[in-house]
Design a protein around this motif. Structure first.
Motif, PDB file in Angstrom:
ATOM      1  N   ALA A  70      -3.514   7.545   5.377  1.00 32.32           N
ATOM      2  CA  ALA A  70      -3.749   6.134   5.055  1.00 32.32           C
ATOM      3  C   ALA A  70      -4.914   5.575   5.863  1.00 32.32           C
ATOM      4  O   ALA A  70      -5.191   6.021   6.971  1.00 32.32           O
ATOM      5  CB  ALA A  70      -2.491   5.322   5.362  1.00 32.32           C
ATOM      6  N   ARG A  74      -6.001  -0.315   6.244  1.00 27.15           N
ATOM      7  CA  ARG A  74      -5.235  -1.308   5.466  1.00 27.15           C
ATOM      8  C   ARG A  74      -3.795  -0.837   5.321  1.00 27.15           C
ATOM      9  O   ARG A  74      -2.846  -1.595   5.570  1.00 27.15           O
ATOM     10  CB  ARG A  74      -5.866  -1.487   4.080  1.00 27.15           C
ATOM     11  CG  ARG A  74      -7.285  -1.954   4.135  1.00 27.15           C
ATOM     12  CD  ARG A  74      -7.884  -2.107   2.753  1.00 27.15           C
ATOM     13  NE  ARG A  74      -8.042  -0.861   2.030  1.00 27.15           N
ATOM     14  CZ  ARG A  74      -9.071  -0.571   1.243  1.00 27.15           C
ATOM     15  NH1 ARG A  74     -10.035  -1.451   1.077  1.00 27.15           N
ATOM     16  NH2 ARG A  74      -9.151   0.573   0.605  1.00 27.15           N
ATOM     17  N   GLY A  75      -3.642   0.426   4.903  1.00 22.72           N
ATOM     18  CA  GLY A  75      -2.289   0.954   4.708  1.00 22.72           C
ATOM     19  C   GLY A  75      -1.499   0.954   6.001  1.00 22.72           C
ATOM     20  O   GLY A  75      -0.294   0.715   6.011  1.00 22.72           O
ATOM     21  N   MET A  79     -10.719   4.420  -0.062  1.00 22.79           N
ATOM     22  CA  MET A  79     -10.862   5.370   1.049  1.00 22.79           C
ATOM     23  C   MET A  79     -10.191   6.700   0.734  1.00 22.79           C
ATOM     24  O   MET A  79     -10.841   7.589   0.264  1.00 22.79           O
ATOM     25  CB  MET A  79     -10.414   4.712   2.332  1.00 22.79           C
ATOM     26  CG  MET A  79     -11.520   3.786   2.823  1.00 22.79           C
ATOM     27  SD  MET A  79     -11.151   2.868   4.276  1.00 22.79           S
ATOM     28  CE  MET A  79     -10.766   1.280   3.581  1.00 22.79           C
ATOM     29  N   GLY A  80      -8.927   6.861   0.920  1.00 23.65           N
ATOM     30  CA  GLY A  80      -8.284   8.111   0.532  1.00 23.65           C
ATOM     31  C   GLY A  80      -9.145   9.315   0.856  1.00 23.65           C
ATOM     32  O   GLY A  80      -9.754   9.387   1.922  1.00 23.65           O
TER      33      GLY A  80
HETATM   34  S1  SF4 Z   1      -7.013   3.967   1.110  1.00 23.05           S
HETATM   35 FE1  SF4 Z   1      -5.992   2.507  -0.275  1.00 23.05          FE
HETATM   36  S2  SF4 Z   1      -4.031   3.488  -0.818  1.00 23.05           S
HETATM   37 FE2  SF4 Z   1      -4.832   4.541   1.007  1.00 23.05          FE
HETATM   38  S3  SF4 Z   1      -3.844   3.468   2.707  1.00 23.05           S
HETATM   39 FE3  SF4 Z   1      -5.848   2.522   2.363  1.00 23.05          FE
HETATM   40  S4  SF4 Z   1      -5.402   0.772   1.024  1.00 23.05           S
HETATM   41 FE4  SF4 Z   1      -3.638   2.151   0.929  1.00 23.05          FE
END
Ligand code: SF4
Length: 889
Positions: free
Chosen positions: A105, A108-109, A246-247
């Protein structure tokens, strides 16, 4: 509940200490500090005493959803101690390898706990102090005080208003901005919903008409990530997953680079993705990509020599396309024009030379020439674009031109060659999903009424003026690409849609952020002060809720029955989440609200939800599938025993599957192992290229339509403006040319700059702009080029005023060489904060600067706005993190 609040207070972690970890994550991806300016995060350690009282021995790690709509889709785990989340982690289930990376993550996550358990969660149902049935003083919406009311009072007020508005103005006077109220509203009679292209731009429906993929509903329209490693050159228009999704997308691109693939990125900004990939950066003016693409095509055409300099794949154009030249026109063509002659200027006396393009797009003619020579047929080239360049007014033909450019080089259907979109949840990793969430099995036999649809580009204007475009083609064409011909066959495409009257008197917000994220926010606020009733359901005082009469506190995903975050995400994986915490304060979910209102409005629960939430989740789990080892078909994903069924108390049958139910739920993820040469690869359009007769595309002619009569007819019937069957460049309203009052004399106009709205790592769209930790880690500046800053006497950190024809906003300046001159970058999705004394937004909301302009297929144009820039002479605005949270009670 007070016990819960005390626990939260006792377990909170200092914001600066969270930031240390988060900023490190961002910096690792960013490489260079474009992410924000002047962040001074000094504390570097977490004191043991801060967390000493947390008894983690009693806690449990739960697979939790990241509900951000960014496309990344990562694994988030929450440590729940006595009903409170005290810590988060991410994917540590497997070894992190190049081929099979962990699904880690982003910041943000990892900040989700501060969202779900935030101090600004809405706690109780509430109403505006001066609201009365019928509206009361409607001008006070957005300024009034809030009063706490009980759920019973709130539900009674709402049911009475629905009945009153429906009886007085008809059912089509209720505008629902999201799908959540649908199960109730569609039993009460028709209502009004909306449709739009705010994410996809012109890629929304046009590709299906041309027979190619859009990148979301058709996910296998570009080659698999392992095959892309075989490309020699990847040319990207846009492509910034380091900010937007992102991922693992940036990692996949890096794998391509490691294997020798070169990258060219064409973007108004030297993005963090371009920096990470050490790409050649070609700065371009926003909304002018088509002129550069036409000039690339022009040079390929002029310099091609099948023997000495083979740039064009003539065999490809001959066998797989219609409309390139006069000898290859489709049988249904009604206009005697072809692409080659358009390029040469036969029809308009304007050859699409690099010099012609340079005057508009700003890319030096020589740079265009050199790139054209590199993308010819004998090089393994992948042409990628995000949706953003086509998120501009009058960009309906951009997907067609992009595919044409790929077809000219023969860059489709072969290993190492591809042409298409790369963004959102399958960025850099294309092909059919390898794991698929099942169906919830819910079918209601009750009579339902479909809604009418407003297009987002005209939504607020249509409500304000009382008439709308009732097109039935575009709202439904994207639902199922394979069925678009059926949809179109029911419409007279030779007749323009006639506008119809509309009288909206109730706005019902729930899961969407329509007022915040669609064009014309300023007019939208006026509309909210005009209608008789505004209801909003949300977890925070969002922009939607701020201008409402009654606001209902809604649970976050963490407080609900488990589910799948999305049935379509990274093709290699499937995520699943469980319930994390109990609903906090008096929050309820949208389904509960519908059921309670149904009781007051005589709509039985079984007509809306014939199956319980838990049974629906169980059904989805039971019918989820995973690709078999051979890659030829799908088999059950989850193994379910008789004991599982008994424990769940659901109906079902035991079944064998790839992973035991409880393991899947505990892990929160199933990931298919991948390697180069496995059975899950994808080469887009491979079957079509092998045999176009046996495997025709879904276009009217079965081939790629460089001339598309159907496209022109559908856009004509839409009624906004006519569009050529060829991919011709049309200067966008609010584009580069319109920054001039006289383009030919080079006299600049009132709004001489172009504003773009990049997706930002602080939030995903407008979710969740309210987290203080993220606000401190990442500011919301206006990115301004050094030259433009100097010209306007602006220094880094100064407050600047950005003005469009539609609204004004204030921001701090971030002065950088990484933005093209004449361009201002204002990150997308910041919550509006309108100063009622002067009408200026202090929050940096991009859509406050957009107007309601409808063109072609109703394409959203918020990616390119004409604006003015000046140094603000009033009081400087505070840092976002110092703006008080919207805490009501
Ligand atoms: S990249 Fe997107 S799905 Fe992954 S933790 Fe961040 S906000 Fe959430």
């Amino acid at each position: 509940m007070s016990n819960f609040i005390n626990k939260l207070i006792n377990t909170k972690i200092d914001r600066r200490k969270f930031l240390k970890g988060s900023a490190a994550v961002a910096a690792a991806v960013a490489g260079l500090p474009l992410v924000a300016y002047d962040n001074t995060l000094k504390e570097t350690t977490l004191d043991k005493k801060d967390v000493a009282h947390i008894n983690t021995d009693t806690g449990k790690w739960v697979a939790a959803a990241c509900w951000h709509n960014c496309g990344g889709k990562c694994l988030v785990k929450a440590l729940v101690v006595e009903g409170v989340v005290v810590r988060q982690k991410t994917d540590d289930l497997r070894e992190d390898t190049d081929d099979n990376p962990q699904q880690r993550a982003c910041l943000r996550g990892r900040a989700e706990q501060f969202e779900a358990q935030g101090a600004d969660r809405l706690k109780y149902p509430m109403k505006r102090k001066h609201w009365k049935p019928g509206g009361g003083d409607k001008s006070l919406r957005g300024k009034d005080e809030w009063e706490r009311i009980s759920w019973n009072e709130a539900l009674k007020y709402i049911a009475d208003e629905i009945t009153r508005v429906k009886n007085k103005y008809g059912v089509e006077s209720i505008f629902s901005t999201s799908t959540e109220p649908g199960p109730l509203l569609n039993k009460l009679g028709s209502y009004v919903s909306h449709w739009g292209t705010s994410s996809y731009g012109a890629w929304y429906a046009i590709p299906h008409i041309l027979g190619v993929g859009d990148g979301i509903l058709v996910r296998d329209a570009v080659n698999d990530r392992f095959d892309l490693q075989k490309s020699e050159l990847i040319v990207g228009f846009g492509l910034n997953p380091a900010w937007s999704a992102m991922g693992n997308a940036t990692h996949f691109y890096l794998e391509m680079k490691k294997r020798g693939c070169k990258f060219v990125i064409i973007d108004p900004v030297y993005t963090d993705t371009a920096a990470t990939l050490e790409a050649e950066w070609i700065p371009i003016r926003p909304g002018t990509d088509m002129t550069m693409q036409l000039a690339l095509a022009y040079i390929m055409l002029k310099e091609d020599d099948p023997v000495t300099n083979p740039l064009i794949d003539w065999d490809f154009l001959n066998r797989y396309t219609y409309g390139f030249d006069a000898e290859h026109m489709p049988p249904n063509a009604e206009v005697n024009e072809n692409f080659k002659d358009y390029l040469l200027g036969t029809y308009d006396n304007v050859p699409k030379t690099p010099e012609w393009a340079e005057k508009i797009c700003g890319v030096p003619a020589d740079t265009i020439r050199k790139l054209a020579r590199r993308i010819g047929k004998n090089t393994k080239v992948t042409l990628l674009t995000t949706w953003a360049p086509a998120r501009t007014h009058d960009s309906d033909s951009m997907p067609q031109l992009f595919i044409t450019l790929g077809a000219m080089g023969g860059h489709m259907g072969k290993s190492g060659h591809a042409t298409g979109t790369s963004c959102w949840n399958n960025a850099a990793n294309f092909g059919k999903a390898l794991v698929i969430a099942g169906s919830d099995g819910m079918v209601s036999k009750a009579k339902t009424y479909p809604p009418l649809y407003l297009n987002d580009t005209e939504g607020w204007k249509a409500i304000s003026e009382g008439s709308y475009n009732p097109s039935s083609v575009f709202p439904s064409i994207n639902a199922k690409p394979a069925d678009w011909k059926k949809v179109v066959s029911k419409v007279d495409l030779k007749k323009k849609v006639e506008r119809k009257p509309i009288n909206i008197q109730m706005i019902w917000h729930s899961g969407s952020a329509l007022l915040q994220t669609r064009e014309g926010m300023k007019q939208g606020i006026q509309v909210h002060r005009k209608v008789e009733f505004v209801l909003s359901q949300s977890s925070f005082l969002t922009t939607n809720s701020k201008y409402a009469d009654i606001v209902l506190p809604i649970t976050t995903w963490w407080e609900r029955e488990g589910n799948f975050p999305s049935s379509g995400c990274n093709r290699d994986i499937m995520l699943v989440y469980s319930n994390v915490i109990k609903p906090i304060y008096e929050a309820k979910d949208d389904e509960w609200v519908n059921i309670q209102l149904g009781k007051l409005l005589d709509v039985p629960e079984k007509d809306m939800y014939p199956i319980s939430q838990k049974q629906r989740f169980f059904n989805k789990l039971a019918s989820s599938t995973v690709i078999n080892k051979e890659g030829t078909s799908y088999e059950p994903l989850v193994e379910i025993t008789a004991k599982d069924i008994e424990e769940w108390g659901c109906e079902g049958k035991p079944q064998s599957g790839r992973v035991p139910l409880n393991k899947f739920l505990a892990d929160g993820i199933y990931q298919v192992e991948r390697h180069d040469g496995d059975n899950y690869g994808n080469i887009a359009y491979e079957k079509f290229i092998k045999d176009p007769v046996k495997n025709p595309l879904n276009s009217t002619t079965g081939l790629i339509e460089i001339y598309s009569q159907t496209k022109a007819d559908i856009l004509y019937s839409q009624g906004y403006n006519e569009v050529s069957p060829l991919p011709k460049y049309v200067p966008p309203r609010d584009g580069y040319e319109s920054t001039y009052s006289d383009f030919h004399d080079k006299t600049k106009g009132k709004y001489p700059y172009q504003l773009i709205n990049p997706h930002y790592i602080r939030r995903s769209h407008s979710i969740y702009d309210n987290v203080p930790w993220l606000r401190e880690a990442l500011k919301q500046p206006a990115y301004i080029s050094k030259g433009d800053a100097d010209k306007n006497g602006i220094k880094n950190g100064d407050t600047v005023l950005i003005t469009s024809a539609y609204g004004k906003t204030l921001r701090h300046a971030y002065v950088t060489e990484r933005v093209a001159p004449g361009v201002i970058g204002l990150p997308h999705g910041a919550w509006a904060d309108v100063d009622e004394s002067n009408g200026i937004d202090k929050g940096g909301a991009d859509n406050y600067l957009c107007g309601n302009i409808s063109t072609g297929g109703g394409v959203s144009g918020w990616n390119t706005q004409n604006v003015n820039l000046e140094k603000w002479t009033g009081s400087p605005i505070p840092d976002d993190v110092d703006v008080p949270q919207r805490i009501i009670f």
